[in-house]
Every structure is written in C-alpha cells, then in structure tokens.
Design a protein around this motif. Structure first.
Motif, mmCIF file in Angstrom:
data_model
loop_
_atom_site.group_PDB
_atom_site.id
_atom_site.type_symbol
_atom_site.label_atom_id
_atom_site.label_comp_id
_atom_site.label_asym_id
_atom_site.label_seq_id
_atom_site.Cartn_x
_atom_site.Cartn_y
_atom_site.Cartn_z
ATOM 1 N N GLN A 29 0.822 -1.214 0.000
ATOM 2 C CA GLN A 29 0.000 0.000 0.000
ATOM 3 C C GLN A 29 0.853 1.259 0.000
ATOM 4 O O GLN A 29 0.495 2.259 -0.642
ATOM 5 N N LEU A 30 1.958 1.236 0.714
ATOM 6 C CA LEU A 30 2.841 2.400 0.733
ATOM 7 C C LEU A 30 3.457 2.650 -0.639
ATOM 8 O O LEU A 30 3.648 3.803 -1.050
ATOM 9 N N ARG A 31 3.754 1.584 -1.358
ATOM 10 C CA ARG A 31 4.321 1.747 -2.699
ATOM 11 C C ARG A 31 3.287 2.317 -3.665
ATOM 12 O O ARG A 31 3.638 3.001 -4.627
ATOM 13 N N GLN A 32 2.016 2.030 -3.395
ATOM 14 C CA GLN A 32 0.959 2.560 -4.248
ATOM 15 C C GLN A 32 0.620 4.009 -3.897
ATOM 16 O O GLN A 32 -0.022 4.694 -4.687
ATOM 17 N N ASN A 33 1.030 4.441 -2.724
ATOM 18 C CA ASN A 33 0.783 5.814 -2.283
ATOM 19 C C ASN A 33 2.116 6.495 -1.990
ATOM 20 O O ASN A 33 2.492 6.689 -0.840
ATOM 21 N N ASP A 34 2.814 6.812 -3.054
ATOM 22 C CA ASP A 34 4.151 7.393 -2.914
ATOM 23 C C ASP A 34 4.032 8.882 -2.589
ATOM 24 O O ASP A 34 4.332 9.748 -3.407
ATOM 25 N N LYS A 35 3.574 9.176 -1.385
ATOM 26 C CA LYS A 35 3.344 10.545 -0.951
ATOM 27 C C LYS A 35 4.135 10.821 0.321
ATOM 28 O O LYS A 35 4.750 9.927 0.912
ATOM 29 N N VAL A 36 4.093 12.078 0.758
ATOM 30 C CA VAL A 36 4.736 12.459 2.013
ATOM 31 C C VAL A 36 3.995 11.769 3.163
ATOM 32 O O VAL A 36 2.772 11.679 3.177
ATOM 33 N N ILE A 37 4.748 11.285 4.142
ATOM 34 C CA ILE A 37 4.186 10.593 5.296
ATOM 35 C C ILE A 37 4.302 11.501 6.515
ATOM 36 O O ILE A 37 5.384 12.013 6.821
ATOM 37 N N TYR A 38 3.192 11.704 7.205
ATOM 38 C CA TYR A 38 3.187 12.450 8.458
ATOM 39 C C TYR A 38 2.877 11.472 9.578
ATOM 40 O O TYR A 38 1.834 10.813 9.567
ATOM 41 N N ILE A 39 3.767 11.376 10.542
ATOM 42 C CA ILE A 39 3.544 10.453 11.647
ATOM 43 C C ILE A 39 3.961 11.111 12.956
ATOM 44 O O ILE A 39 5.128 11.505 13.127
ATOM 45 N N HIS A 288 -1.272 10.469 2.360
ATOM 46 C CA HIS A 288 -2.316 10.833 1.402
ATOM 47 C C HIS A 288 -3.690 10.627 2.044
ATOM 48 O O HIS A 288 -3.999 11.247 3.040
ATOM 49 N N ASP A 289 -4.526 9.737 1.493
ATOM 50 C CA ASP A 289 -5.879 9.530 2.016
ATOM 51 C C ASP A 289 -5.958 8.385 3.017
ATOM 52 O O ASP A 289 -7.074 7.996 3.415
ATOM 53 N N TYR A 290 -4.833 7.841 3.413
ATOM 54 C CA TYR A 290 -4.827 6.709 4.337
ATOM 55 C C TYR A 290 -4.266 7.121 5.697
ATOM 56 O O TYR A 290 -3.304 7.895 5.775
ATOM 57 N N LEU A 291 -4.888 6.587 6.737
ATOM 58 C CA LEU A 291 -4.451 6.847 8.096
ATOM 59 C C LEU A 291 -3.619 5.673 8.602
ATOM 60 O O LEU A 291 -3.940 4.508 8.342
ATOM 61 N N ILE A 292 -2.545 5.990 9.304
ATOM 62 C CA ILE A 292 -1.649 4.973 9.874
ATOM 63 C C ILE A 292 -2.063 4.752 11.322
ATOM 64 O O ILE A 292 -2.231 5.710 12.080
ATOM 65 N N TYR A 293 -2.244 3.490 11.719
ATOM 66 C CA TYR A 293 -2.701 3.243 13.088
ATOM 67 C C TYR A 293 -2.058 2.004 13.687
ATOM 68 O O TYR A 293 -1.559 1.122 12.985
ATOM 69 N N LEU A 294 -2.077 1.963 15.020
ATOM 70 C CA LEU A 294 -1.681 0.783 15.775
ATOM 71 C C LEU A 294 -2.947 0.116 16.294
ATOM 72 O O LEU A 294 -3.851 0.787 16.793
ATOM 73 N N ASP A 295 -2.991 -1.204 16.202
ATOM 74 C CA ASP A 295 -4.183 -1.975 16.540
ATOM 75 C C ASP A 295 -3.987 -2.671 17.888
ATOM 76 O O ASP A 295 -3.042 -3.443 18.051
ATOM 77 N N PRO A 296 -4.881 -2.430 18.860
ATOM 78 C CA PRO A 296 -4.730 -3.069 20.182
ATOM 79 C C PRO A 296 -5.344 -4.464 20.262
ATOM 80 O O PRO A 296 -5.276 -5.108 21.301
ATOM 81 N N VAL A 320 2.199 -2.400 11.488
ATOM 82 C CA VAL A 320 1.543 -1.114 11.283
ATOM 83 C C VAL A 320 0.414 -1.298 10.266
ATOM 84 O O VAL A 320 0.574 -2.029 9.283
ATOM 85 N N GLN A 321 -0.713 -0.652 10.494
ATOM 86 C CA GLN A 321 -1.879 -0.825 9.626
ATOM 87 C C GLN A 321 -2.256 0.493 8.958
ATOM 88 O O GLN A 321 -1.931 1.579 9.454
ATOM 89 N N LEU A 322 -2.967 0.374 7.839
ATOM 90 C CA LEU A 322 -3.506 1.535 7.136
ATOM 91 C C LEU A 322 -5.017 1.377 6.992
ATOM 92 O O LEU A 322 -5.525 0.259 6.826
ATOM 93 N N ILE A 323 -5.723 2.497 7.048
ATOM 94 C CA ILE A 323 -7.162 2.509 6.811
ATOM 95 C C ILE A 323 -7.504 3.801 6.075
ATOM 96 O O ILE A 323 -6.926 4.857 6.354
ATOM 97 N N HIS A 324 -8.419 3.706 5.102
ATOM 98 C CA HIS A 324 -8.811 4.902 4.353
ATOM 99 C C HIS A 324 -9.534 5.873 5.281
ATOM 100 O O HIS A 324 -10.322 5.463 6.139
ATOM 101 N N ASN A 325 -9.262 7.161 5.098
ATOM 102 C CA ASN A 325 -9.811 8.153 6.031
ATOM 103 C C ASN A 325 -11.338 8.257 5.949
ATOM 104 O O ASN A 325 -11.971 8.789 6.872
ATOM 105 N N GLN A 326 -11.959 7.752 4.897
ATOM 106 C CA GLN A 326 -13.414 7.767 4.808
ATOM 107 C C GLN A 326 -14.046 6.568 5.511
ATOM 108 O O GLN A 326 -15.271 6.500 5.660
#
Length: 598
Positions: A29-39, A288-296, A320-326
């Motif tokens: 997914q990260l390779r498909q979203n070659d954008k700036v990452i904010y964490i 980009h449009d994906y949120l980075i999260y940790l899953d408990p 590490v997981q990704l989920i679309h912001n919508q």
C-alpha cells in the motif's frame, strides 16, 4: 468451560490480527501511495527511495509504546474476568495516547525511562490496588507506580460511570477516568491534562492550567515570553490536550478532513483516538488519504514489574496498519502536547482558526440561530471572555426555546379515548404564581419594545421550570444540555451562575436574563476581525454574500433549514434591502442589539 471459551476467543483475535496484517500488506500500500508521510510530530518526505521511507516509518512506529489486550490479569473486583479481550480496546488506545504524550513531553529515549513510563500502565499493579482504594476513599493523594493500570481504571469507572468489567468504554468515560487518575502519577508534577468536550481550545483555559493565572490572554502570554517573566518560569507546566470531536454525522465529512490533515502536520500532534464500529485504533499519522494506526486487538499475557524489567518487546508493535480516512467512525479524539509557553503561543498563532473550525460547525448543528455569524466571530477573537460567551449562549437558547414552545403550541389537542370508560384528565403540575410582569418597566424604545420584552419573558419561563422567578443551578444545567452543551461537572455550572448572577441571589432572575439576551456584542470585536468572519461566508470573494452562498453554508453545515427559513435569515442580515449582504450590512448587524431590529 469459561477458560476454554476465553482461550478460543484470544486465539481468534490473534489470528484475525495477523490475517489483517497479511491481507492489507502495508509495504504494498505504501508503494501505491508514494506521498509524504506524516507520523506523530515527524515528516517523511518522498525525496528518498520507498524502501528507505518504509524502513523509517516502521522504525518510528516500533518506538511507540503499544498497549494491547492482555490475559491472565489479576481477577477484577466483583468479576470472574481475568482478561480485557473483546471489551478493553478503547482503554488500550487511550493508554497509548497518554503514554505517547508523556514520552514526548519528557523526551524519553533511555530504556530505564521507558520502563518507568510503561510501569505506569502495568496490568499487574504489584498489589497497589488495595492501598489505592483506601487512600482514594479517604480523598488522600499519593503517587503510585502503576496509576493507570487497568485494575485502577475499572475501579474508578465503576464508581463514576457504573461500569462493570467487560463493559465497553466511551471516549469521554476513559478520558475522564485517566484525568482523575493522573493526580496519582509523578508526571502530574509538571504536566496537566486539558479536555474540552465542546470541541474547542480556549487559550485562557490553557494559560490557567499551565501558569496558574486566570487573567491571561494572547498579549499577556506574548509579553511574558518576550520579557522572560518570572511567573512563566515558576509555574510553567506542559498540557496534554484531548479534544473529542465529531467530523461528520453518519460518515466522515471531507471538509473536516482538511482540518484533520492540517493538525497531523503540526509538531504538537500526538495521535488520534479513533477507529471503526466497536473497534478502537490509535491513529498516529497519514499518507495521502490513508491513516496509519496501531491496533490493540492482539492478546498477550499480563506482565508484572519483574517481567517488564527483563523485556519490553511486548510493548512494541511491528504490524503497522492503514485505513482509508473515509472508513473511520466520525467520532474521534484529537491528542496534542504543548510543552511550554512558547509552543502554546506558536500553536495559537498558527492554528487557532483551524482548531476552532470543529467547534463552530458543531455549534451550528446544535443551533438554528438567526445570527450564525456571531459565534464564528467570537471564536476568531483571540481574547475570549467567558461572560461574553455566556451572553451569546443565552441568546441562542432563547431562540431555540421559543421555537420549541411554538411547536408545542401547534400540537393538536389529545383525542378522547375509545370505549365506554371515561377518560380522566390528569392534573398538570401548577407552578407557584408569580407577580405579573409589567413589560413597560423593561422596554427601552426604539431598541427594546414591550413586545420583545414579552418574547424574552416567554423564553425565561421555559427554563424557570418551577416558576420561582429565577433560574436555579439545576435549571441552568438543563438549559445547557438542551442546547447540546454537556456539563460534566457542577463546578462549571456554579462558575457560570456566579458570573451571571450579578446580585448574588443564588439564581438568574428575569432582569439578569433580559440583560444577557439583549446585550451588545463586545466592542472588542473590531472591524478587521469582523471582516475575517465575513470572508468565510463570501465564497465567491465578490465582497458580498448572496442568498445562494448563505444556503450553501447551511447545507455544508448539515442544517435542515427550509428555503423560507434561510430567506428570513437573509432578510434580517440584508439591512439595506438591496438583495445582498454587503460588508457594511454584516458589520452593522454584528454591532447592533439582537432585539429591537426587524
């Protein structure tokens, strides 16, 4: 049998956790979203190879303290449960958020520092619980090694919210619990927790908590920093900011995401408590449009201090997981950390408009007020005076209450009961009779007519439920709650009452209520500030607000208003009746009295 079922449930959650990581391959997914990452408070630019960026992202995430489901916990009080599997994810996510804020504030990097921090959240709290309960019942405060253990959380939530072990926690419940327990932590010496359930950030409140000074504003803060004021150095504390917000109704609104995306770029950003239905996640960034999260939702054995001292690997998450912001639930909690006065000033300067945008939209959903521009103007004013906020609130409550009263009066009379049995007429509660109001005593033509005084009296009577002639604390609470403003503490109610009850009678009488309902907007709302608010509604930047633009604002804010209601609002604003709301119209409307103008 219970242990067998529990074991199967644990295995199911772990299998699901690993399957999710495998199916939603983050590298792909990260390779498909070659954008700036904010964490968190870092930015990973796309000026290096994707492999380097993925490696850096995973390295940052591996340093975040990860709390997940635990089994073999010491049995909870009045319960046979020994695990939080299936019900503790909101607790774990809030623990992660608080641990991250504390770590960021203190810049913890050394292993021994992290061990002490993690120990604050240990599930096996080394037999502290019994002593904690005794001291808590005596209202005595002392520091504990594990003040945020799930044992202490469950104990306090049971008292405060009637929660039982196994119950799901709402965001406000776990926030209030951690807020209460924070005084038992050594970290409370130099940090405070700031929670605002009205989805806003009030500068005065932050100054009060950080510097123990209740009269501060932006200019005061700036002067103190410039002159290296002693008050700042003596009382300087950091604040962990938690702002519950709703960024949509049934689903996330795209315009809210613009504000949320901006917040994630700030150096003060420390994550989001969010997730999907019945599943809480700790959101730490975005690409980009994906949120980075940790899953408990991964089950591990509970640890004691000895186990923790030997290894901290179970508090490190590699998946590490990704989920679309919508896809997330619109109910979230934004987490920020301000470490000193300079950071507070910088945050206020650069972001006050964006952080308040949530608050404004939320209030617009709650109120169908005739003057929606007024509230945004108060927000844009960087010196927020509590009394002025209350004035505005009562104006809107009055409008809301009169609208409700009209709806009640329009309801058809009850139909007679069918059958031969006679229908008894219940005797309604009869409030004590008050002295009849002489509206002419309060009228001040042309600004306040007799008819308008009677309108205000009608609103006053709705909230004066017992007919005593004054709004008491309980009635004041009901007024706030009816307008969509939750009041979790009696202290807030009495603070409002103390400022509005000018004659110290213990309640708000009609004369005080009338003054509030007809008070002018503050003179401090300058022409320049009002112009900033005007520009928010002038979508086409033509220097005027059209009917279509006003309708668009109502639709974007989710207001269910008819064209007739919008037309009425528009005519009220269009003072010179030229078909447009010019800036002069807008300015005159903002600086005149609410009543006395048709």
């Amino acid at each position: 049998m219970y242990n067998l079922c529990g074991s199967l449930l644990d295995r199911w959650y772990n299998v699901k956790f690993n399957l999710t990581s495998y199916i939603y391959d983050i590298d792909k997914q990260l390779r498909q979203n070659d954008k700036v990452i904010y964490i968190l408070n870092e930015t990973i630019k796309n000026d290096v190879s994707i492999e380097q960026r993925i490696e850096k992202l995973k390295n940052i995430c591996s340093q975040i303290i990860w709390f997940s489901y635990r089994k073999k916990i010491t049995q909870f009080q009045i319960s046979s449960l020994t695990s939080d599997t299936g019900w503790g994810c909101m607790i774990r996510v809030a623990q992660m958020a608080l641990a991250q804020v504390i770590r960021h504030y203190h810049s913890f990097t050394q292993p021994e520092q992290l061990i002490v921090l993690i120990r604050h959240f240990l599930d096996n709290d080394d037999d502290e619980l019994t002593n904690f309960i005794e001291q808590d019942q005596k209202k005595q405060v002392q520091y504990y090694h594990a003040p945020f253990s799930i044992q202490k959380i469950v104990y306090h939530a049971k008292i405060e919210f009637k929660k039982k072990p196994g119950d799901w926690y709402k965001p406000n419940e776990i926030l209030e619990t951690l807020y209460y327990l924070f005084k038992y932590s050594q970290y409370s010496l130099n940090m405070q927790i700031y929670i605002n359930y009205q989805c806003a950030f009030i500068l005065q409140d932050a100054i009060q908590q950080m510097f123990n000074y209740d009269k501060g504003n932006q200019e005061w803060l700036k002067e103190c920093i410039t002159n290296n004021n002693q008050l700042i150095s003596q009382h300087d504390k950091g604040i962990a900011i938690f702002i519950p917000a709703r960024i949509g109704l049934q689903k996330v609104d795209k315009e809210y995401l613009e504000v949320l995306n901006h917040l994630m770029t700030l150096p003060y950003f420390q994550g989001i408590i969010g997730g999907v239905t019945n599943r809480a996640f700790y959101i730490v960034g975005r690409i980009h449009d994906y949120l980075i999260y940790l899953d408990p939702h991964f089950v591990q054995n509970a640890q004691n201090f000895e186990d923790l001292s030997k290894s901290q690997t179970s508090y490190t998450c590699q998946n590490v997981q990704l989920i679309h912001n919508q896809s997330i639930d619109p109910s979230i909690v934004v987490c920020l950390c301000i470490r000193n006065g300079l950071e507070l000033l910088n945050f206020w300067h650069s972001n006050s408009k964006n952080i308040f945008l949530f608050h404004f939209w939320k209030q617009m959903l709650n109120y169908k007020c005739l003057n929606p521009f007024n509230f945004k103007m108060k927000i844009m004013n960087q010196q927020i005076f509590q009394n002025e906020n209350y004035i505005l609130l009562f104006k809107q409550i009055s409008i809301l209450s009169m609208s409700r009263q009209q709806n009640i009066q329009k309801q058809p009379p009850p139909q007679p009961a069918k059958g031969n049995q006679p229908q008894r007429n219940p005797q309604p509660h009869q409030p004590p009779k008050q002295k009849e109001l002489n509206a002419e005593d309060y009228a001040k033509p042309p600004h306040l007519t007799k008819e308008e005084v009677l309108e205000v009296k009608q609103a006053f009577d709705i909230f004066d439920g017992d007919g005593s002639g004054a709004i008491d604390p309980q009635e004041l609470r009901e007024a706030f709650e009816a307008s969509g403003i939750k009041t979790y503490h009696n202290k807030f109610i009495y603070q409002v009452l103390g400022e509005l009850d000018t004659d110290n009678s213990g309640g708000i009488d009609f004369e005080e209520f009338l003054h509030l309902a007809t008070a002018k907007v503050s003179d401090k709302d300058t022409r320049e500030q009002i112009h900033k608010v005007f520009n928010l509604y002038d979508w086409n930047k033509e220097g005027r607000i059209t009917w279509d633009e006003l309708k668009r604002v109502a639709q974007d804010l989710g207001e269910e208003m008819t064209d007739e209601e919008i037309q009425h609002m528009f005519k009220k604003a269009d003072l010179d009746d030229d078909g447009f709301v010019t800036f002069d119209d807008f300015y005159n409307l903002m600086t005149q009295k609410e009543y006395g103008k048709q």
